[in-house]
Design a protein around this motif. Structure first.
Motif, PDB file in Angstrom:
ATOM      1  N   ARG A 123      36.477  47.176  41.078  1.00 29.32           N
ATOM      2  CA  ARG A 123      35.700  45.780  40.383  1.00 29.32           C
ATOM      3  C   ARG A 123      34.665  45.546  39.859  1.00 29.32           C
ATOM      4  O   ARG A 123      33.560  44.267  39.686  1.00 29.32           O
ATOM      5  CB  ARG A 123      36.081  44.836  41.835  1.00 29.32           C
ATOM      6  N   GLN A 124      34.462  46.075  38.463  1.00 30.62           N
ATOM      7  CA  GLN A 124      32.990  46.325  38.392  1.00 30.62           C
ATOM      8  C   GLN A 124      33.044  45.228  37.247  1.00 30.62           C
ATOM      9  O   GLN A 124      31.590  44.384  37.713  1.00 30.62           O
ATOM     10  CB  GLN A 124      32.122  47.562  37.725  1.00 30.62           C
ATOM     11  N   VAL A 125      33.138  44.552  36.329  1.00 36.43           N
ATOM     12  CA  VAL A 125      33.090  43.267  35.713  1.00 36.43           C
ATOM     13  C   VAL A 125      32.682  42.394  37.079  1.00 36.43           C
ATOM     14  O   VAL A 125      32.176  41.372  36.542  1.00 36.43           O
ATOM     15  CB  VAL A 125      34.153  43.019  35.081  1.00 36.43           C
ATOM     16  N   ARG A 126      34.407  42.103  37.730  1.00 35.84           N
ATOM     17  CA  ARG A 126      33.853  40.884  38.519  1.00 35.84           C
ATOM     18  C   ARG A 126      32.165  41.613  39.357  1.00 35.84           C
ATOM     19  O   ARG A 126      31.507  39.992  39.787  1.00 35.84           O
ATOM     20  CB  ARG A 126      34.768  40.754  39.409  1.00 35.84           C
ATOM     21  N   ARG A 127      31.746  42.024  39.949  1.00 38.80           N
ATOM     22  CA  ARG A 127      30.699  42.398  40.774  1.00 38.80           C
ATOM     23  C   ARG A 127      29.550  42.215  39.652  1.00 38.80           C
ATOM     24  O   ARG A 127      28.335  41.540  40.148  1.00 38.80           O
ATOM     25  CB  ARG A 127      30.884  43.720  41.416  1.00 38.80           C
ATOM     26  N   MET A 128      29.918  42.903  38.847  1.00 39.56           N
ATOM     27  CA  MET A 128      28.236  42.181  37.572  1.00 39.56           C
ATOM     28  C   MET A 128      28.187  41.412  37.162  1.00 39.56           C
ATOM     29  O   MET A 128      26.939  41.193  37.289  1.00 39.56           O
ATOM     30  CB  MET A 128      28.235  42.875  36.166  1.00 39.56           C
ATOM     31  N   PHE A 129      28.999  40.133  37.421  1.00 43.64           N
ATOM     32  CA  PHE A 129      28.727  38.539  37.230  1.00 43.64           C
ATOM     33  C   PHE A 129      28.882  38.143  37.864  1.00 43.64           C
ATOM     34  O   PHE A 129      27.845  36.913  37.919  1.00 43.64           O
ATOM     35  CB  PHE A 129      29.989  37.731  36.080  1.00 43.64           C
ATOM     36  N   LYS A 130      29.258  38.293  39.290  1.00 41.41           N
ATOM     37  CA  LYS A 130      28.960  37.840  40.196  1.00 41.41           C
ATOM     38  C   LYS A 130      27.057  38.246  40.768  1.00 41.41           C
ATOM     39  O   LYS A 130      27.115  36.645  41.067  1.00 41.41           O
ATOM     40  CB  LYS A 130      29.751  37.777  41.562  1.00 41.41           C
TER      41      LYS A 130
END
Ligand code: URA
Length: 248
Positions: free
Chosen positions: A190-197
């Protein structure tokens, strides 16, 4: 469903030549799903129908195949789900090969997912040392300020380590939302979601649009196609593999 003539199947599985296979069929030595077949016109579905010669199962010669699926949201990227949700394999049910997903996309994520039965290809595509670039379009909540954009590009701290450098550009600004293109070459969960979070712009929608030189071009949502020879050649060169799509 790709059907094949029984004698052609026997020949490609290395049982005997096509002519000799025809003779074996006429002699009643060949059975399909337990039933002896003497008809030369019989068609079977390789990988689905059980074929035996003299009572012994014929193993289809495993062709290496490479598929590109445009995954819709609402499908899980595993073979079986404990909650009985639809899986990406449901979308390729007519493929007569046992393939598995290369890496994964979240249940809610859309877009480009490769499937193959080539373990080495899957390994190289997903191993960080090959730095395969994956590009996503994310609709995120709020305004992505220049400072946050810089943070994403330079790497953000997540629970399991810092992310590498990323390429980020704003495509559109909408009411209380920003549409962003982001390219990363790692594949943390879930890298992209976690980066934006981490930069306080949570992801509302996410779609993967490319992996290396492979894109979704010509593949509608929920559909798939076999990779073409020129695509496989390019990606093979990048991975140090000689690839071709077993006759498809
Ligand atoms: N990053 C995510 O957060 N989700 C995906 O499905 C893929 C990459």
């Amino acid at each position: 469903m790709t059907e094949e003539r029984l004698q052609k199947y026997l020949a490609s599985a290395g049982v005997a030549s096509r002519r000799a296979s025809e003779t074996m069929i006429q002699e009643g030595r060949v059975a399909v799903n337990g039933k002896v077949i003497r008809e030369l016109g019989t068609k079977i579905v390789p990988g689905k129908d059980q074929v035996t010669v003299d009572g012994k199962p014929v193993q289809p010669e495993e062709k290496l195949v490479y598929l590109l699926l445009n995954k819709p949201a609402g499908y899980i990227t595993t073979a079986k789900d404990t909650h009985n949700r639809p899986t990406v394999l449901d979308l390729i049910a007519d493929v007569p090969y046992r393939v598995f997903p290369v890496g994964r996309l979240d249940y809610e994520t859309e877009g480009l997912l490769l499937l193959t039965n080539d373990g080495e290809f899957a390994y190289r595509m997903t191993h960080p040392k090959f730095k395969m670039m994956k590009t996503y379009v994310a609709v995120v909540q709020g305004v992505l300020t220049p400072e946050r954009l810089d943070m994403l590009q330079n790497g953000v701290q997540l629970e399991d380590g810092r992310t590498g450098t990323a390429k980020v550009r704003i495509l559109r600004k909408e009411n209380h939302k920003t549409v962003v293109e982001i390219s990363i070459h790692e594949g943390k969960n879930r890298q992209v979601r976690r980066m934006f979070k981490a930069v306080k712009n949570p992801v509302l929608e996410l779609k993967r649009i490319s992996v290396g030189t492979l894109t979704l071009k010509g593949v509608n949502l929920g559909e798939y196609r076999y990779l073409q020879d020129d695509e496989l050649k390019k990606v093979g060169q990048r991975l140090g593999l000689h690839l071709s799509n077993g006759g498809n």
